[in-house]
Scaffold this motif. Sequence first.
Motif, PDB file in Angstrom:
ATOM      1  N   VAL A  10       0.855  -1.190   0.000  1.00  0.00           N
ATOM      2  CA  VAL A  10       0.000   0.000   0.000  1.00  0.00           C
ATOM      3  C   VAL A  10       0.885   1.232   0.000  1.00  0.00           C
ATOM      4  N   GLN A  11       0.614   2.151  -0.904  1.00  0.00           N
ATOM      5  CA  GLN A  11       1.248   3.472  -0.848  1.00  0.00           C
ATOM      6  C   GLN A  11       0.274   4.455  -0.216  1.00  0.00           C
ATOM      7  N   LEU A  12       0.796   5.270   0.690  1.00  0.00           N
ATOM      8  CA  LEU A  12      -0.007   6.254   1.405  1.00  0.00           C
ATOM      9  C   LEU A  12       0.561   7.643   1.121  1.00  0.00           C
ATOM     10  N   VAL A  13      -0.322   8.571   0.778  1.00  0.00           N
ATOM     11  CA  VAL A  13       0.113   9.929   0.470  1.00  0.00           C
ATOM     12  C   VAL A  13      -0.696  10.909   1.311  1.00  0.00           C
ATOM     13  N   SER A  68      -8.781  23.633  17.186  1.00  0.00           N
ATOM     14  CA  SER A  68      -8.168  24.249  18.369  1.00  0.00           C
ATOM     15  C   SER A  68      -6.681  23.924  18.453  1.00  0.00           C
ATOM     16  N   LEU A  69      -6.004  24.117  17.361  1.00  0.00           N
ATOM     17  CA  LEU A  69      -4.589  23.750  17.291  1.00  0.00           C
ATOM     18  C   LEU A  69      -3.740  24.596  18.231  1.00  0.00           C
ATOM     19  N   LYS A  70      -2.708  23.955  18.777  1.00  0.00           N
ATOM     20  CA  LYS A  70      -1.795  24.590  19.715  1.00  0.00           C
ATOM     21  C   LYS A  70      -0.374  24.547  19.155  1.00  0.00           C
ATOM     22  N   PRO A  71       0.492  25.427  19.604  1.00  0.00           N
ATOM     23  CA  PRO A  71       1.889  25.373  19.120  1.00  0.00           C
ATOM     24  C   PRO A  71       2.533  24.006  19.349  1.00  0.00           C
ATOM     25  N   GLU A  72       2.166  23.333  20.419  1.00  0.00           N
ATOM     26  CA  GLU A  72       2.757  22.022  20.697  1.00  0.00           C
ATOM     27  C   GLU A  72       2.262  20.930  19.755  1.00  0.00           C
ATOM     28  N   ASP A  73       1.313  21.235  18.885  1.00  0.00           N
ATOM     29  CA  ASP A  73       0.889  20.288  17.853  1.00  0.00           C
ATOM     30  C   ASP A  73       1.813  20.342  16.632  1.00  0.00           C
ATOM     31  N   THR A  74       2.731  21.277  16.621  1.00  0.00           N
ATOM     32  CA  THR A  74       3.659  21.399  15.502  1.00  0.00           C
ATOM     33  C   THR A  74       4.497  20.141  15.365  1.00  0.00           C
ATOM     34  N   ALA A  75       4.468  19.540  14.182  1.00  0.00           N
ATOM     35  CA  ALA A  75       5.177  18.286  13.934  1.00  0.00           C
ATOM     36  C   ALA A  75       4.990  17.892  12.476  1.00  0.00           C
ATOM     37  N   VAL A  76       5.727  16.872  12.074  1.00  0.00           N
ATOM     38  CA  VAL A  76       5.422  16.189  10.813  1.00  0.00           C
ATOM     39  C   VAL A  76       4.411  15.095  11.135  1.00  0.00           C
ATOM     40  N   TYR A  77       3.316  15.088  10.402  1.00  0.00           N
ATOM     41  CA  TYR A  77       2.252  14.121  10.628  1.00  0.00           C
ATOM     42  C   TYR A  77       2.315  13.032   9.567  1.00  0.00           C
ATOM     43  N   TYR A  78       2.263  11.789  10.035  1.00  0.00           N
ATOM     44  CA  TYR A  78       2.364  10.632   9.167  1.00  0.00           C
ATOM     45  C   TYR A  78       1.090   9.791   9.240  1.00  0.00           C
ATOM     46  N   CYS A  79       0.730   9.251   8.110  1.00  0.00           N
ATOM     47  CA  CYS A  79      -0.340   8.269   8.028  1.00  0.00           C
ATOM     48  C   CYS A  79       0.313   6.889   7.924  1.00  0.00           C
ATOM     49  N   ALA A  80      -0.311   5.892   8.549  1.00  0.00           N
ATOM     50  CA  ALA A  80       0.233   4.542   8.487  1.00  0.00           C
ATOM     51  C   ALA A  80      -0.908   3.538   8.576  1.00  0.00           C
ATOM     52  N   CYS A  81      -0.610   2.301   8.204  1.00  0.00           N
ATOM     53  CA  CYS A  81      -1.639   1.271   8.290  1.00  0.00           C
ATOM     54  C   CYS A  81      -1.028  -0.074   8.650  1.00  0.00           C
ATOM     55  N   ALA A  82      -1.849  -0.890   9.281  1.00  0.00           N
ATOM     56  CA  ALA A  82      -1.513  -2.269   9.602  1.00  0.00           C
ATOM     57  C   ALA A  82      -2.605  -3.125   8.985  1.00  0.00           C
ATOM     58  N   SER A  83      -2.243  -3.896   7.966  1.00  0.00           N
ATOM     59  CA  SER A  83      -3.273  -4.583   7.200  1.00  0.00           C
ATOM     60  C   SER A  83      -3.874  -5.772   7.935  1.00  0.00           C
ATOM     61  N   GLY A  84      -3.091  -6.422   8.789  1.00  0.00           N
ATOM     62  CA  GLY A  84      -3.575  -7.651   9.389  1.00  0.00           C
ATOM     63  C   GLY A  84      -3.697  -7.642  10.896  1.00  0.00           C
ATOM     64  N   ARG A  85      -3.594  -6.462  11.489  1.00  0.00           N
ATOM     65  CA  ARG A  85      -3.598  -6.398  12.959  1.00  0.00           C
ATOM     66  C   ARG A  85      -4.499  -5.270  13.464  1.00  0.00           C
ATOM     67  N   TYR A  86      -5.107  -5.514  14.590  1.00  0.00           N
ATOM     68  CA  TYR A  86      -5.835  -4.464  15.309  1.00  0.00           C
ATOM     69  C   TYR A  86      -4.920  -3.916  16.392  1.00  0.00           C
ATOM     70  N   GLU A  87      -3.883  -3.247  15.966  1.00  0.00           N
ATOM     71  CA  GLU A  87      -2.924  -2.637  16.876  1.00  0.00           C
ATOM     72  C   GLU A  87      -2.629  -1.244  16.355  1.00  0.00           C
ATOM     73  N   TRP A  88      -2.122  -0.366  17.229  1.00  0.00           N
ATOM     74  CA  TRP A  88      -1.895   0.997  16.791  1.00  0.00           C
ATOM     75  C   TRP A  88      -0.538   1.570  17.171  1.00  0.00           C
ATOM     76  N   ALA A  96       3.836  -1.479  15.050  1.00  0.00           N
ATOM     77  CA  ALA A  96       2.896  -2.443  14.480  1.00  0.00           C
ATOM     78  C   ALA A  96       2.487  -2.095  13.052  1.00  0.00           C
ATOM     79  N   MET A  97       2.826  -0.881  12.615  1.00  0.00           N
ATOM     80  CA  MET A  97       2.379  -0.436  11.289  1.00  0.00           C
ATOM     81  C   MET A  97       3.228  -1.052  10.174  1.00  0.00           C
ATOM     82  N   ASP A  98       2.561  -1.434   9.086  1.00  0.00           N
ATOM     83  CA  ASP A  98       3.235  -2.057   7.955  1.00  0.00           C
ATOM     84  C   ASP A  98       3.706  -1.043   6.917  1.00  0.00           C
ATOM     85  N   TYR A  99       2.916  -0.004   6.704  1.00  0.00           N
ATOM     86  CA  TYR A  99       3.212   0.966   5.641  1.00  0.00           C
ATOM     87  C   TYR A  99       3.042   2.381   6.182  1.00  0.00           C
TER      88      TYR A  99
END
Length: 122
Positions: free
Chosen positions: A2-5, A84-104, A108-111
């Motif tokens: 899976v490619q995530l953008v 209600s964003l705060k300065p401490e929310d500043t970061a690089v945000y990533y999306c990820a997925c785990a195809s076969g697990r209910y873990e977070w 545990a992420m595959d992609y």
Amino acid sequence: QVQLVESGGGLVQPGGSLRLSCAASRNIFSINTMGWYRQAPGKEREWVAHIFSNGTRNAADSVKGRFTISRDNLKNTVYLQMNSLKPEDTAVYYCACASGRYEWGPSAMDYWGQGTQVTVSS
């Protein structure tokens, strides 16, 4: 495989809102866990929120009540609505997925996506 953008990041003032999107390269209906993570400079990557294929979702205490994760299986897209964003929310945000697990946990992420920068500053 899976490619995530990710998209939707940017500069916003404190108290403002952004909506991040994560587009997947294939059908996400069967992907058990989709999640959002973030990494601020000098800090470890941390879990922000996740959503299971059955719609169950949860968010970190630091963002609960302000951030909402959702998924649109028809569009193969996961969203993170950030209010209600705060300065401490500043970061690089990533999306990820785990195809076969209910873990977070990050391990545990595959992609992973390439990330999108969110900067909260006046």
